[in-house]
Scaffold this active site. Structure first.
Site, PDB file in Angstrom:
ATOM      1  N   THR A   1      25.670 -31.638 -38.108  1.00 51.27           N
ATOM      2  CA  THR A   1      26.733 -30.713 -37.678  1.00 51.27           C
ATOM      3  C   THR A   1      28.052 -31.424 -37.380  1.00 51.27           C
ATOM      4  O   THR A   1      28.972 -30.811 -36.842  1.00 51.27           O
ATOM      5  CB  THR A   1      26.293 -29.948 -36.420  1.00 51.27           C
ATOM      6  OG1 THR A   1      26.073 -30.884 -35.349  1.00 51.27           O
ATOM      7  CG2 THR A   1      25.022 -29.154 -36.662  1.00 51.27           C
TER       8      THR A   1
ATOM      9  N   GLU B   1      24.262 -22.357 -28.342  1.00 53.10           N
ATOM     10  CA  GLU B   1      25.195 -22.878 -29.344  1.00 53.10           C
ATOM     11  C   GLU B   1      26.624 -22.423 -29.045  1.00 53.10           C
ATOM     12  O   GLU B   1      27.583 -23.159 -29.272  1.00 53.10           O
ATOM     13  CB  GLU B   1      24.749 -22.430 -30.741  1.00 53.10           C
ATOM     14  CG  GLU B   1      23.454 -23.104 -31.169  1.00 53.10           C
ATOM     15  CD  GLU B   1      22.895 -22.561 -32.480  1.00 53.10           C
ATOM     16  OE1 GLU B   1      22.534 -23.375 -33.346  1.00 53.10           O
ATOM     17  OE2 GLU B   1      22.784 -21.331 -32.624  1.00 53.10           O
TER      18      GLU B   1
ATOM     19  N   CYS C   1      42.106 -17.293 -12.766  1.00 50.39           N
ATOM     20  CA  CYS C   1      40.661 -17.499 -12.624  1.00 50.39           C
ATOM     21  C   CYS C   1      40.271 -17.371 -11.150  1.00 50.39           C
ATOM     22  O   CYS C   1      40.158 -18.367 -10.433  1.00 50.39           O
ATOM     23  CB  CYS C   1      40.255 -18.862 -13.185  1.00 50.39           C
ATOM     24  SG  CYS C   1      38.461 -19.074 -13.282  1.00 50.39           S
TER      25      CYS C   1
ATOM     26  N   THR D   1      24.653 -33.228 -30.352  1.00 50.42           N
ATOM     27  CA  THR D   1      24.065 -32.424 -31.415  1.00 50.42           C
ATOM     28  C   THR D   1      22.556 -32.399 -31.261  1.00 50.42           C
ATOM     29  O   THR D   1      21.959 -33.332 -30.719  1.00 50.42           O
ATOM     30  CB  THR D   1      24.426 -32.967 -32.809  1.00 50.42           C
ATOM     31  OG1 THR D   1      23.899 -32.090 -33.809  1.00 50.42           O
ATOM     32  CG2 THR D   1      23.873 -34.363 -33.033  1.00 50.42           C
ATOM     33  N   TYR D   2      21.962 -31.312 -31.695  1.00 53.14           N
ATOM     34  CA  TYR D   2      20.511 -31.191 -31.752  1.00 53.14           C
ATOM     35  C   TYR D   2      20.063 -31.016 -33.204  1.00 53.14           C
ATOM     36  O   TYR D   2      18.922 -30.685 -33.467  1.00 53.14           O
ATOM     37  CB  TYR D   2      20.055 -29.997 -30.902  1.00 53.14           C
ATOM     38  CG  TYR D   2      20.589 -30.043 -29.491  1.00 53.14           C
ATOM     39  CD1 TYR D   2      19.952 -30.789 -28.507  1.00 53.14           C
ATOM     40  CD2 TYR D   2      21.760 -29.368 -29.153  1.00 53.14           C
ATOM     41  CE1 TYR D   2      20.467 -30.851 -27.215  1.00 53.14           C
ATOM     42  CE2 TYR D   2      22.271 -29.423 -27.873  1.00 53.14           C
ATOM     43  CZ  TYR D   2      21.626 -30.167 -26.907  1.00 53.14           C
ATOM     44  OH  TYR D   2      22.138 -30.238 -25.627  1.00 53.14           O
ATOM     45  N   ASN D   3      21.035 -31.200 -34.126  1.00 49.22           N
ATOM     46  CA  ASN D   3      20.771 -31.107 -35.568  1.00 49.22           C
ATOM     47  C   ASN D   3      20.172 -29.759 -35.962  1.00 49.22           C
ATOM     48  O   ASN D   3      19.301 -29.680 -36.827  1.00 49.22           O
ATOM     49  CB  ASN D   3      19.863 -32.254 -36.028  1.00 49.22           C
ATOM     50  CG  ASN D   3      20.494 -33.610 -35.772  1.00 49.22           C
ATOM     51  OD1 ASN D   3      20.003 -34.389 -34.954  1.00 49.22           O
ATOM     52  ND2 ASN D   3      21.599 -33.894 -36.445  1.00 49.22           N
ATOM     53  N   THR D   4      20.645 -28.708 -35.290  1.00 52.47           N
ATOM     54  CA  THR D   4      20.220 -27.361 -35.663  1.00 52.47           C
ATOM     55  C   THR D   4      21.435 -26.446 -35.765  1.00 52.47           C
ATOM     56  O   THR D   4      22.441 -26.654 -35.087  1.00 52.47           O
ATOM     57  CB  THR D   4      19.241 -26.760 -34.631  1.00 52.47           C
ATOM     58  OG1 THR D   4      19.933 -26.565 -33.400  1.00 52.47           O
ATOM     59  CG2 THR D   4      18.044 -27.649 -34.399  1.00 52.47           C
TER      60      THR D   4
END
Length: 446
Positions: A352, A417, A98, A340-343
């Site tokens: 999720t 995501e 790296c 989480t954003y529940n999408t």
């Protein structure tokens, strides 16, 4: 999981481009202002806002936790002097080729008064630091091989011996930067404009093909989302209906998943020639990740997570020998595991947790760690093959990650995501390596 778009921030009179930033309609609870504050703190602390911070800024709650941990590791009181901390970061990043992180910490090393001669290569560093080479190599590629004898060799009395507190800080630094290299490669992060290589991360995919084939690709990608949603629904329903799977069946499913992971490997050909600024910090460059169950070889024993847990063993050991770091690491693990954003893609109001757990446990699986209470059948149901290839590549040999392997999985999901997945990979990988290292320390102490 969450969606973002591009914008810029002006910090300290300079304009810093954020390649991906929150869409207004989903900003809530002061997320935008908290992100701006985090970027200001980063600029004040380091005099710059690097691209790692920018990309992590897609998830401000995680960035806050990450920043506090890294600040303590590099800039606050601790057993190791500051220049040695940056040199250890260089050693760790070099194992995964790296050059971005190596270059970053070469600069930091000099800023805190490090000897420029050390940057000519590992052979010019003091013997005490060179002695870390073996455990650095194992932690980066095959942490299951670490034993109490490796710990004992570093702690033995002599002019170049390590104290236990120094060694624990070094182990945390090594695992931190091995995992951060995974994040850098996994997100395709490039150097800033003042370094060679441009700026930013992998751009959104563009469709230069015909309208018909583009629409076909979009339709296939949307179908993948619907298949995943349906599988999550069916798994929840079956969990409610079933009385439970036996321990024997659970173990069998883990071994099947571990064996199947042998077939999951990157197919892209990558130029592995090491840049000179990286090669000089690497000994035995051919040593890399090796699958557990190769034909004709004896597999190392499975690490049963319940026998040595982060919560009951690793956390308390680190806190005892390197105060405050255990607390911050624990917070960081918890934040990313529960983030989480529940999408999911275009769907809102989605639980999720099942998907996040499958990703975390699959990373641990490829490092030989098994949870007795987890049904590994869920991994096969929820993680498509392209996603498994991506996860294993980023976690085990991140230097082989390509844009192609990034774009092939979850084609209808947002970049934020996919960054979210990389945060899970970063932390799951770090915890796996730390568990092996701290178990060896515990065995040495007892």
């Amino acid at each position: 999981m969450l969606g973002f778009r591009g914008c810029s921030y002006r910090i300290g009179g300079l304009q810093h481009k954020v390649l991906l930033s929150p869409c207004p309609q989903i900003l809530q609870d002061g997320m935008e202002s908290s992100l701006r504050q985090l970027l200001i703190e980063a600029f004040v602390s380091a005099g710059r806002v690097d691209n790692i911070t920018m990309v992590m800024g897609l998830h401000p709650q995680y960035l806050s936790s990450f920043w506090k941990t890294q600040c303590l590791l590099l800039r606050m009181d601790g057993p190791l002097p500051y220049h040695k901390r940056h040199y250890i970061a260089i050693m760790a990043a070099a194992r995964h080729q790296c050059s971005y992180l190596v270059g970053l910490h070469m600069g930091e090393f000099l800023q805190v008064g490090g000897n420029p001669a050390w940057l000519q290569g590992l052979h010019c560093a003091p013997p005490k630091l060179r002695n870390l080479n073996e455990i650095n190599k194992l932690l980066a590629h095959r942490p299951w091989l670490i034993t109490k004898e490796h710990i004992e060799a570093l702690l033995k009395t002599g002019e170049n011996s390590w104290s236990l507190a120094e060694l624990v800080q070094a182990l945390v630094l090594l695992t931190h930067y091995h995992s951060l290299a995974s994040f850098v490669f996994g997100c395709g992060i490039n150097p800033e404009e003042d370094q060679d290589g441009g700026q930013g991360c992998w751009p959104l995919p563009t469709h230069s093909d015909s309208r018909g084939s583009a629409l076909q690709g979009l339709g296939d990608a949307m179908q993948e989302v619907e298949v995943l949603m349906e599988r999550m629904k069916l798994l929840r329903e079956s969990q409610q209906e079933e009385e439970g799977v036996t321990q024997e069946e659970m173990e069998t499913r883990f071994e099947m998943e571990k064996t199947e992971s042998l077939l999951v490997a990157p197919s892209d050909l990558v130029d592995h020639s090491l840049q000179s600024n990286v090669l000089c910090f690497v000994e035995d460059p051919e040593f890399g990740y090796k699958d557990f169950t190769r034909r004709g070889e004896q597999a190392p024993p499975t690490f049963r997570a319940q026998d040595y847990t982060w919560e009951d063993h690793g956390y308390s050991l680190i806190n005892r020998l390197y105060p405050d770091v255990g607390q911050l690491l624990d917070e960081k693990f918890q934040v990313v595991y529960n983030l989480t954003y529940n999408t999911i893609a275009m769907h809102c109001g989605v639980d999720t947790s099942m998907l996040r757990r499958a990703i975390w446990n699959y990373v641990h699986c490829v490092f030989g760690i098994r949870y007795d209470d987890y049904d590994y059948g869920e991994v096969n149901q929820l993680l498509e093959r392209n996603l498994k290839v991506y996860i294993k590549t980023v976690a085990c040999y991140p230097e082989k990650t390509t844009k192609r392997v990034y774009t092939q999985f979850w084609r209808h999901f947002k970049h934020s995501e996919k960054v979210h997945i990389n945060l899970l990979l970063l932390e799951a990988r770090m915890q796996a390596a730390l568990l092996y290292a701290l178990r060896a320390v515990t065995r040495y102490m007892t």
